[in-house]
Design an enzyme around this catalytic site. Structure first.
Site, PDB file in Angstrom:
ATOM      1  CB  CYS A   2      32.433  37.507  38.846  1.00 11.98           C
ATOM      2  SG  CYS A   2      33.415  36.727  40.133  1.00 11.98           S
ATOM      3  CG  HIS A  44      30.847  39.850  43.953  1.00  7.98           C
ATOM      4  ND1 HIS A  44      30.261  39.283  42.843  1.00  7.98           N
ATOM      5  CD2 HIS A  44      32.171  39.563  43.864  1.00  7.98           C
ATOM      6  CE1 HIS A  44      31.188  38.680  42.122  1.00  7.98           C
ATOM      7  NE2 HIS A  44      32.363  38.839  42.721  1.00  7.98           N
ATOM      8  CD  GLU A  45      34.970  39.828  46.554  1.00  6.86           C
ATOM      9  OE1 GLU A  45      35.494  38.716  46.814  1.00  6.86           O
ATOM     10  OE2 GLU A  45      34.939  40.282  45.408  1.00  6.86           O
ATOM     11  CG  HIS A  48      33.560  35.062  45.410  1.00  9.44           C
ATOM     12  ND1 HIS A  48      33.526  34.153  44.374  1.00  9.44           N
ATOM     13  CD2 HIS A  48      33.499  36.279  44.826  1.00  9.44           C
ATOM     14  CE1 HIS A  48      33.454  34.782  43.227  1.00  9.44           C
ATOM     15  NE2 HIS A  48      33.432  36.085  43.467  1.00  9.44           N
TER      16      HIS A  48
END
Length: 93
Positions: A2, A44-45, A48
């Site tokens: 990342c 993954h996003e 975040h």
């Protein structure tokens, strides 16, 4: 890996399919469907957006080792100095 945690490689199990819904710039609902790598990227996003980085997926010991290594590197390249660290301006999770 990342971009938020350079140099850290963490295997994270992700689903092979993801469907996400949101609003476009006009306020209209839009749905995106992803499979494989695209699904992993969506997940993954979303991590975040929920305030989660890949450091959540490693042990406390490995997380502390990574933070110390990262801090040392940032000092070496002049991104921070010891005074910043001592005054608590270095945010460590």
């Amino acid at each position: 890996g990342c971009l938020s945690c350079p140099g850290l490689k963490v295997p994270v199990e992700r689903g092979n399919f993801a469907e996400i819904t949101g609003l476009d710039i006009h306020g209209e609902e839009v749905t995106l469907v992803g499979e494989g790598l695209e699904a992993a990227c969506f997940q993954h996003e979303l991590d975040h957006l929920n305030g989660v980085t890949i450091t959540k997926y490693i042990s406390t010991l490995k997380r502390d080792m990574y933070r110390r290594k990262s801090l040392k590197y940032r000092k070496q390249i002049g991104r921070i100095d010891e005074q910043d660290n001592q005054q608590g301006r270095i945010h460590q999770h």
